[in-house]
Write an enzyme that holds these catalytic residues in place. Structure first.
Site, PDB file in Angstrom:
ATOM      1  N   SER A   1     -54.914  60.597 -19.454  1.00 22.96           N
ATOM      2  CA  SER A   1     -55.456  61.336 -20.595  1.00 22.96           C
ATOM      3  C   SER A   1     -54.437  61.238 -21.717  1.00 22.96           C
ATOM      4  O   SER A   1     -53.253  60.964 -21.474  1.00 22.96           O
ATOM      5  CB  SER A   1     -55.637  62.804 -20.205  1.00 22.96           C
ATOM      6  OG  SER A   1     -55.890  63.607 -21.349  1.00 22.96           O
TER       7      SER A   1
ATOM      8  N   TYR B   1     -52.552  70.716 -16.491  1.00 25.36           N
ATOM      9  CA  TYR B   1     -53.243  69.426 -16.696  1.00 25.36           C
ATOM     10  C   TYR B   1     -52.251  68.399 -17.249  1.00 25.36           C
ATOM     11  O   TYR B   1     -52.212  67.250 -16.789  1.00 25.36           O
ATOM     12  CB  TYR B   1     -54.411  69.662 -17.652  1.00 25.36           C
ATOM     13  CG  TYR B   1     -55.361  68.491 -17.812  1.00 25.36           C
ATOM     14  CD1 TYR B   1     -56.268  68.156 -16.817  1.00 25.36           C
ATOM     15  CD2 TYR B   1     -55.378  67.732 -18.983  1.00 25.36           C
ATOM     16  CE1 TYR B   1     -57.154  67.089 -16.972  1.00 25.36           C
ATOM     17  CE2 TYR B   1     -56.264  66.673 -19.149  1.00 25.36           C
ATOM     18  CZ  TYR B   1     -57.151  66.358 -18.135  1.00 25.36           C
ATOM     19  OH  TYR B   1     -58.023  65.303 -18.299  1.00 25.36           O
TER      20      TYR B   1
END
Ligand SMILES: NC(=O)c1ccc[n+]([C@@H]2O[C@H](COP(=O)([O-])OP(=O)(O)OC[C@H]3O[C@@H](n4cnc5c(N)ncnc54)[C@H](O)[C@@H]3O)[C@@H](O)[C@H]2O)c1
Length: 300
Positions: A148, A161
């Site tokens: 990501s 995350y």
């Protein structure tokens, strides 16, 4: 890898979002597919859709946190198709909030799926791909790990995350170097999307009981959840477009894959901070209204 026809792809997180689009595109290109996911009904629906279009595919219920289930996935792929050419380590989940407020179960879950899922995939499938290359000089393999933009910077209230995705970036860059070191016929790409409309903001739907969430969310966790939902839903690039970009990168053996390049400005500032020994910049410098919104909800 240039010609995908009759090649075998294994896709984790294949029942939704990017994984389902990799499967759809792979099917259109004539690939044989091994679809893995933890959500049975959505996995069956994807399998039915692809088979109705004439694709050769199998669906394997697999929790990528568990080494033995990823091993069973590899065994099923080899039993069905004999070889694996393309591996998408893609399954992932999201959780947020001020980093000290995440529970041990939150860390177990997010690192289990986002990091250990990729670790198991790399550890179990890479030797199979190297063995296939040894047996057939024509063989070409490729591994795509989904990280990501969060793996390249560190926005607040996304710590859990961020940590998982930074680790996937590190693992993937090292995998690339290790494979080059031995002149392997196996390539690697790292997919770093920005916000894209998928089911990622509803990750809790597939959260297993052994890592169940605390009964109530903290204010920062509720805020992070609302922020993630709004950002994901309003993403400008579709998951289908990201799948096209990804297959194009595989063809060109390109390592870094982005859905958008504007957010890289914050990543570049972070890297410059490291080199210049400056304190970390505000990753929301380009979108100050987002930081102001977070502060308004969290600073009392
Ligand atoms: N959508 C975005 O904005 C975005 C941005 C950057 C990175 N990503 C990453 O993209 C990847 C795919 O997510 P998505 O956006 O398509 O979300 P999604 O929720 O639509 O798809 C994720 C899939 O992973 C599956 N999954 C969850 N836990 C699993 C487990 N333990 N084992 C196997 N499968 C499991 C889910 O059932 C789901 O089908 C993730 O790694 C995510 O972190 C998404």
């Amino acid at each position: 890898m240039n010609d995908f026809k009759d090649k075998v792809a294994v896709i984790t997180g294949a029942a939704s979002g990017f994984g389902r689009e990799f499967a759809r595109l792979g099917a259109r290109l004539g690939m044989k597919l091994v679809l893995a996911d933890v959500q049975r009904d959505a996995l069956d629906a994807t399998q039915a859709e692809l088979q109705a279009q004439g694709a050769q595919s199998i669906a394997v219920l697999c929790d990528v946190r568990k080494a033995e289930q990823v091993q069973a996935l590899a065994d099923a792929a080899i039993a069905q198709f004999g070889v694996v050419h393309l591996l998408f380590n893609n399954a992932g989940v999201g959780a947020g909030g001020l980093v000290w407020e995440n529970s041990e179960a939150d860390w177990d879950w997010v690192l289990g799926v986002n990091l250990f899922g990729v670790i198991h995939g790399v550890r179990i499938f890479t030797p199979l791909m190297l063995a296939a290359a040894k047996a057939d000089p024509e063989y070409r393999g490729h591994i795509v790990n989904t990280a990501s933009i969060a793996g390249l910077q560190n926005a607040p209230t996304m710590g859990i995350y961020n940590v998982s995705k930074h680790a996937v970036v590190s693992l993937s860059e090292t995998l690339y170097q290790d494979l080059r070191l031995i002149d392997a016929a196996v390539g690697v790409s790292l997919l770093c999307p920005y916000f894209v409309p998928t089911g990622i903001h509803q990750s809790e739907r597939n959260r297993p009981d052994d890592v169940a969430a605390d009964a109530s969310l903290t204010a920062s966790q509720r805020t992070a959840q609302a922020f993630s939902e709004k950002s994901v839903i309003s993403g400008k690039v579709s998951a289908a477009e990201v799948a096209e970009l990804t297959f194009d990168a595989i063809r060109k053996e390109r390592f870094y894959i982005y859905s958008e390049t504007e957010p890289l400005a914050a990543a570049a500032r972070r890297m410059e901070d490291i080199v210049q020994q400056r304190n970390p910049h505000d990753p929301f410098a380009d979108v100050p209204h987002v930081r102001d919104l977070l502060r308004a909800r969290l600073v009392r």
